[in-house]
Design a protein around this motif. Structure first.
Motif, PDB file in Angstrom:
ATOM      1  N   SER A   4       0.616  -1.374  -0.222  1.00 22.09           N
ATOM      2  CA  SER A   4      -0.551  -0.363   0.079  1.00 22.09           C
ATOM      3  C   SER A   4       0.833   1.253  -0.061  1.00 22.09           C
ATOM      4  N   LEU A   5       2.020   1.714   1.126  1.00 23.00           N
ATOM      5  CA  LEU A   5       2.728   1.783   0.900  1.00 23.00           C
ATOM      6  C   LEU A   5       3.882   2.594  -0.241  1.00 23.00           C
ATOM      7  N   ALA A   6       3.911   1.642  -1.193  1.00 24.54           N
ATOM      8  CA  ALA A   6       4.596   1.546  -2.154  1.00 24.54           C
ATOM      9  C   ALA A   6       3.988   1.803  -3.735  1.00 24.54           C
ATOM     10  N   SER A   7       2.743   1.870  -3.545  1.00 25.91           N
ATOM     11  CA  SER A   7       1.783   2.041  -4.588  1.00 25.91           C
ATOM     12  C   SER A   7       1.524   3.959  -4.506  1.00 25.91           C
ATOM     13  N   GLY A   8       2.030   4.622  -3.104  1.00 24.41           N
ATOM     14  CA  GLY A   8       1.548   6.136  -3.542  1.00 24.41           C
ATOM     15  C   GLY A   8       0.400   6.365  -2.943  1.00 24.41           C
ATOM     16  N   HIS A   9       0.303   4.903  -2.001  1.00 24.55           N
ATOM     17  CA  HIS A   9      -1.064   5.442  -0.795  1.00 24.55           C
ATOM     18  C   HIS A   9      -0.574   5.845   0.022  1.00 24.55           C
ATOM     19  N   SER A  10      -1.026   7.694   0.771  1.00 17.58           N
ATOM     20  CA  SER A  10      -0.737   7.855   1.874  1.00 17.58           C
ATOM     21  C   SER A  10      -1.132   7.263   3.164  1.00 17.58           C
ATOM     22  N   ARG A  11      -0.261   7.605   4.628  1.00 17.05           N
ATOM     23  CA  ARG A  11      -0.177   6.908   5.591  1.00 17.05           C
ATOM     24  C   ARG A  11      -1.749   6.919   6.387  1.00 17.05           C
ATOM     25  N   GLN A  12      -2.113   8.288   5.570  1.00 19.42           N
ATOM     26  CA  GLN A  12      -3.809   7.927   6.314  1.00 19.42           C
ATOM     27  C   GLN A  12      -5.113   7.788   6.128  1.00 19.42           C
ATOM     28  N   ASN A  13      -4.558   7.434   3.954  1.00 19.85           N
ATOM     29  CA  ASN A  13      -5.090   6.488   3.404  1.00 19.85           C
ATOM     30  C   ASN A  13      -5.525   4.962   3.808  1.00 19.85           C
ATOM     31  N   ALA A  17      -8.508   2.292   5.706  1.00 22.44           N
ATOM     32  CA  ALA A  17      -8.930   1.613   5.565  1.00 22.44           C
ATOM     33  C   ALA A  17      -8.027   0.003   6.278  1.00 22.44           C
ATOM     34  N   LEU A  18      -7.412   0.234   7.024  1.00 17.47           N
ATOM     35  CA  LEU A  18      -6.751  -0.482   8.331  1.00 17.47           C
ATOM     36  C   LEU A  18      -8.304  -0.818   9.382  1.00 17.47           C
ATOM     37  N   VAL A  19      -8.406   0.858  10.335  1.00 18.37           N
ATOM     38  CA  VAL A  19      -9.223   0.893  10.869  1.00 18.37           C
ATOM     39  C   VAL A  19     -11.049   0.176  10.089  1.00 18.37           C
ATOM     40  N   ALA A  20     -10.862   0.403   8.838  1.00 18.95           N
ATOM     41  CA  ALA A  20     -12.538   0.001   8.423  1.00 18.95           C
ATOM     42  C   ALA A  20     -11.870  -1.605   7.889  1.00 18.95           C
ATOM     43  N   ALA A  21     -11.164  -2.571   8.041  1.00 18.83           N
ATOM     44  CA  ALA A  21     -10.728  -3.456   8.071  1.00 18.83           C
ATOM     45  C   ALA A  21     -11.379  -4.670   9.330  1.00 18.83           C
ATOM     46  N   ALA A  26      -4.563   0.931  17.967  1.00 22.73           N
ATOM     47  CA  ALA A  26      -3.384   0.536  18.331  1.00 22.73           C
ATOM     48  C   ALA A  26      -2.470  -0.032  17.136  1.00 22.73           C
ATOM     49  N   GLN A  27      -2.755  -1.026  17.368  1.00 20.97           N
ATOM     50  CA  GLN A  27      -2.912  -1.694  16.357  1.00 20.97           C
ATOM     51  C   GLN A  27      -2.011  -1.099  14.364  1.00 20.97           C
ATOM     52  N   VAL A  28      -2.659  -0.258  14.376  1.00 18.24           N
ATOM     53  CA  VAL A  28      -2.343   0.956  12.889  1.00 18.24           C
ATOM     54  C   VAL A  28      -1.352   1.748  13.707  1.00 18.24           C
ATOM     55  N   ARG A  29      -0.483   2.508  14.432  1.00 19.15           N
ATOM     56  CA  ARG A  29      -0.127   2.806  15.346  1.00 19.15           C
ATOM     57  C   ARG A  29       1.229   1.769  14.882  1.00 19.15           C
ATOM     58  N   LEU A  32       2.052   0.678  10.966  1.00 24.85           N
ATOM     59  CA  LEU A  32       2.899   2.007  10.662  1.00 24.85           C
ATOM     60  C   LEU A  32       4.280   2.615  10.886  1.00 24.85           C
ATOM     61  N   GLY A  33       4.001   2.186  12.175  1.00 25.42           N
ATOM     62  CA  GLY A  33       5.179   2.649  12.990  1.00 25.42           C
ATOM     63  C   GLY A  33       6.179   1.553  12.637  1.00 25.42           C
ATOM     64  N   ALA A  34       6.257   0.239  12.031  1.00 30.31           N
ATOM     65  CA  ALA A  34       7.431  -0.121  11.359  1.00 30.31           C
ATOM     66  C   ALA A  34       8.151   0.100  10.113  1.00 30.31           C
ATOM     67  N   TYR A  35       7.554   1.880   9.599  1.00 30.33           N
ATOM     68  CA  TYR A  35       7.953   2.239   8.767  1.00 30.33           C
ATOM     69  C   TYR A  35       8.697   4.008   9.249  1.00 30.33           C
ATOM     70  N   ALA A  36       9.480   4.107   8.282  1.00 29.62           N
ATOM     71  CA  ALA A  36       9.693   5.724   8.945  1.00 29.62           C
ATOM     72  C   ALA A  36       9.189   6.140   7.808  1.00 29.62           C
TER      73      ALA A  36
END
Length: 204
Positions: A4-13, A17-21, A26-29, A32-36
């Motif tokens: 998702s990040l490599a495809s150009g989607h923003s961290r917010q989007n 999507a993860l919250v909607a899933a 806490a899991q989302v943070r 996403l925190g695993a990537y700078a």
């Protein structure tokens, strides 16, 4: 996540999507925190926290020294209270051999454990300044939470005992000073490590 990040989607989007899933915040943070957060076209992973035998040894030794210092500092305080405020119904006076051995034992333990604890804390702080990622060590966090649990349990038991004696009209100056000793030592440890944990989470 990586795709998702490599495809150009923003961290917010991606987060939405993860919250909607069904992911929690806490899991989302954490994911996403695993990537700078950088402008590099490819997602850059953050360095993973690893646990080494040396790190485990250092933290176990540090917290063990802390427990020895706390126990013998409390014991020394109790002995001094008994020496200056002796109990009239005690079978042995506070200058007898038993208490003298207790005082010498506490002083000897503190003379060894406290400098060791201070030196280890200095080494750990220096290492964390060189490598900030070490602050998130799993061993450090587990032992910190264990220390917070023990300090909180000591404070709860201390407050319960103080209230019990007060309700029974048996609250004496000796017992009040001993309760103060436990509260001061356990409260100091709890406050210090709670602030340290909050600082770690803020920096993380």
């Amino acid at each position: 996540m990586h795709q998702s990040l490599a495809s150009g989607h923003s961290r917010q989007n991606t987060a939405q999507a993860l919250v909607a899933a069904g992911w929690s915040e806490a899991q989302v943070r954490g994911a996403l925190g695993a990537y700078a957060d950088s402008d590099f076209p490819v997602p850059v992973p953050r360095p993973r926290v690893s646990v080494s035998a040396r790190e485990t040894f250092v933290y176990l030794l540090t917290f063990s020294a802390l427990y020895v210092v706390a126990f013998h500092l409390c014991a020394l305080w109790f002995d001094l209270i008994g020496f200056y405020l002796p109990d009239a119904i005690e079978e042995y006076p506070y200058w007898s051999g038993g208490v003298d051995d207790s005082l010498r034992s506490s002083v000897a333990a503190l003379a060894v454990a406290f400098p060791l604890f201070a030196w280890l804390c200095h080494r750990i702080d220096a290492d964390v300044r060189r490598n900030p990622g070490h602050r998130l060590s799993p061993v450090r966090r587990w032992l910190t939470y264990l220390t917070l649990f023990l300090a909180a349990a000591a404070l709860i038991c201390d407050a319960s005992a103080l209230l019990y004696h007060w309700l029974g009209g048996e609250l004496s100056l000796r017992f009040g000073l001993k309760a103060l000793a436990v509260a001061a030592i356990a409260g100091s440890a709890f406050g210090y490590y709670m602030r340290d944990l909050q600082r770690e989470e803020t920096q993380a």
